[in-house]
Write a protein that holds these residues in place. Structure first.
Motif, PDB file in Angstrom:
ATOM      1  N   TRP A 299      30.981   2.296   5.979  1.00  0.00           N
ATOM      2  CA  TRP A 299      30.160   3.168   5.145  1.00  0.00           C
ATOM      3  C   TRP A 299      30.052   2.573   3.743  1.00  0.00           C
ATOM      4  CZ3 TRP A 299      31.513   9.109   4.652  1.00  0.00           C
ATOM      5  CH2 TRP A 299      30.464   9.778   4.021  1.00  0.00           C
TER       6      TRP A 299
ATOM      7  N   CYS B 263      26.172  12.680   7.127  1.00  0.00           N
ATOM      8  CA  CYS B 263      25.474  11.400   6.950  1.00  0.00           C
ATOM      9  C   CYS B 263      25.206  10.690   8.272  1.00  0.00           C
ATOM     10  CB  CYS B 263      26.271  10.498   6.014  1.00  0.00           C
ATOM     11  SG  CYS B 263      26.245  11.039   4.290  1.00  0.00           S
TER      12      CYS B 263
ATOM     13  N   TRP C 133      21.142   5.323   4.320  1.00  0.00           N
ATOM     14  CA  TRP C 133      21.024   6.416   3.363  1.00  0.00           C
ATOM     15  C   TRP C 133      20.658   5.825   2.012  1.00  0.00           C
ATOM     16  CZ3 TRP C 133      20.695  11.590   3.687  1.00  0.00           C
ATOM     17  CH2 TRP C 133      20.997  12.170   4.925  1.00  0.00           C
TER      18      TRP C 133
END
Length: 435
Positions: free
Chosen positions: A261, A286, A242
């Motif tokens: 993450w 996500c 991301w």
């Protein structure tokens, strides 16, 4: 030599107490250049990396002491899982613990790489590498338990746990360690030819030796947590990038997954402190809904991310391994594997030097370890840094380049093969124990 008032060993885990006498070690009656030494080498840090080195020296004839500051009951309880590369699996097989570990790990049937809202997904399969799997996910507890059990059978290895190293004095021929243990009022002193620092990224041994480091703190922190997915994970490992940072999802053997993450510091703190339901909604978004609805099965842990490389891996009578020598970005799960390779390589060098009648603590011998491991570690540090910087941005030219790269990676088999060779550890020099 300055006094080391407190060494906090930051290795991953502590072994169980063992009371082997070093005088009973195989080959202990052989001729020794320094007969006053209690051990040939001392490993400070009894975590997974330190224990791997100790176990790689079983049956070597070298007298080894492993010193760990945390009680086993504390450190073994760490709720964490690691990516294990194929090479790490081969090393553990050579050490004689893989058959015990394998039933409790997940073998990756596939790796999926995707980039934010880009529709393309790169899927990697074992046949892309000509192997039966692409890697493994193993829990901290499983690895540590197997290492501990095997160490108990090694008669040339003494484990001191819990034990705190409070001072180290180096000489031209060895080192003297002053150690505090809870069962003794007076410190214990041991003499050894070589000290191994496996005491983590904030290594006190490295700092005492004056070994400088290079690197930087990233603008990101990492959140780790264990989740229960609605959909079966099917042994698929996900690396989803991301704009704020990568998300790794590791399939665990019991059907759960571990999430790693990475996001900017402030966002990481906000995610950690969100109500559970809101956190899971963000995570489901996500991860692109790949695993359906999610349940949180652990605490959310947060740690800052950094890249660090020691300017040297050795000093007089000292060698650094694992996080004491280097740290990398968690993307692609390379950190633990670098340390396992360090341990296997150093063990091979020390055993060969001892059999050739060389002083295992000499710079001449230790430089071989530096020459082997430092260049290979630089490659992985640079690779993980490149991945994070390349994918953690919205700059349009970079976005175009990286998505073209994913497109080519997905369609040119040779690219997949080369990428997998690097990620699985098979691109570098293979330690003898893994052959």
């Amino acid at each position: 030599m300055p006094r080391l008032d407190s060494i906090s060993v930051l290795a991953d885990a502590a072994p169980t107490q063992m009371l082997h006498s070093p005088t009973s070690a195989p080959g202990a009656d052989r001729a020794i250049d320094a007969p006053q030494l209690d051990y040939d080498l001392a490993i400070v840090g009894g975590g997974i990396i330190g224990n791997t080195l100790a176990l790689a020296l079983q049956n070597s004839g070298l007298r080894v002491v492993s010193i760990e500051s945390q009680a086993a009951s504390i450190s073994i309880a760490k709720s964490r899982a690691y990516v294990l590369s194929m090479l790490s699996g081969q090393i553990f097989a050579g050490l004689g613990i893989w058959q015990e570990v394998l039933p409790h790990v997940t073998q990756f049937s596939q790796i999926q790489i995707s980039d934010a809202d880009y529709a393309g997904i790169v899927k990697m399969y074992p046949q892309d590498l000509g192997r039966e799997t692409l890697g493994y996910a193993a829990s901290h507890e499983v690895l540590l338990t197997a290492l501990q059990a095997k160490l108990q059978t090694a008669t040339n290895i003494t484990v001191m746990c819990p034990a705190q190293v409070i001072a180290v004095e180096y000489t031209a021929t060895g080192a003297e360690l002053t150690i505090h243990t809870p069962d003794r009022e007076q410190p214990t002193k041991i003499r050894t030819s070589l000290v191994i620092a496996a005491d983590g990224a904030k290594s006190a041994l490295r700092e005492q030796a004056g070994i400088a480091t290079t690197g930087w703190n990233y603008w990101q922190s990492c959140i780790t947590a264990t989740i229960v997915p609605e959909k079966p994970h099917q042994n698929i490992a996900y690396e989803r990038f991301w704009y704020a940072g990568p998300i790794g999802v590791l399939p665990l053997a019991d059907g759960r997954c571990q999430v790693v993450w990475t996001v900017p510091h402030q966002q990481a703190e906000e995610l950690r402190d969100l109500p559970v339901a809101e956190f899971l909604l963000e995570l489901e978004h996500c991860t692109g809904g790949l695993l359906g609805k999610l349940e949180l099965d652990s605490q959310r842990w947060l740690f800052p991310v950094k890249l660090m490389q020691s300017k040297d891996y050795i000093a007089d009578r000292l060698a650094l391994i694992g996080d004491a020598a280097h740290c990398c970005h968690p993307v692609a799960g390379q950190g633990m594997n670098l340390g396992i390779r360090d341990a296997a390589a150093l063990a091979e060098i020390l055993v060969a030097a001892d059999r050739a009648g060389e002083d295992i603590g000499s710079r001449k011998v230790l430089q071989r370890y530096v020459n082997w491991r430092k260049p290979e570690n630089w490659v992985i540090l640079a690779f993980t840094d490149f991945l994070d910087r390349m994918f953690s941005t919205r700059l349009l030219p970079i976005v175009i380049v990286r998505r073209l790269g994913l497109f080519l990676l997905d369609r040119i088999p040779g690219f997949k093969y080369l990428a997998l060779r690097l990620m699985t550890g098979l691109a570098g020099k293979i330690p003898q124990v893994a052959r």
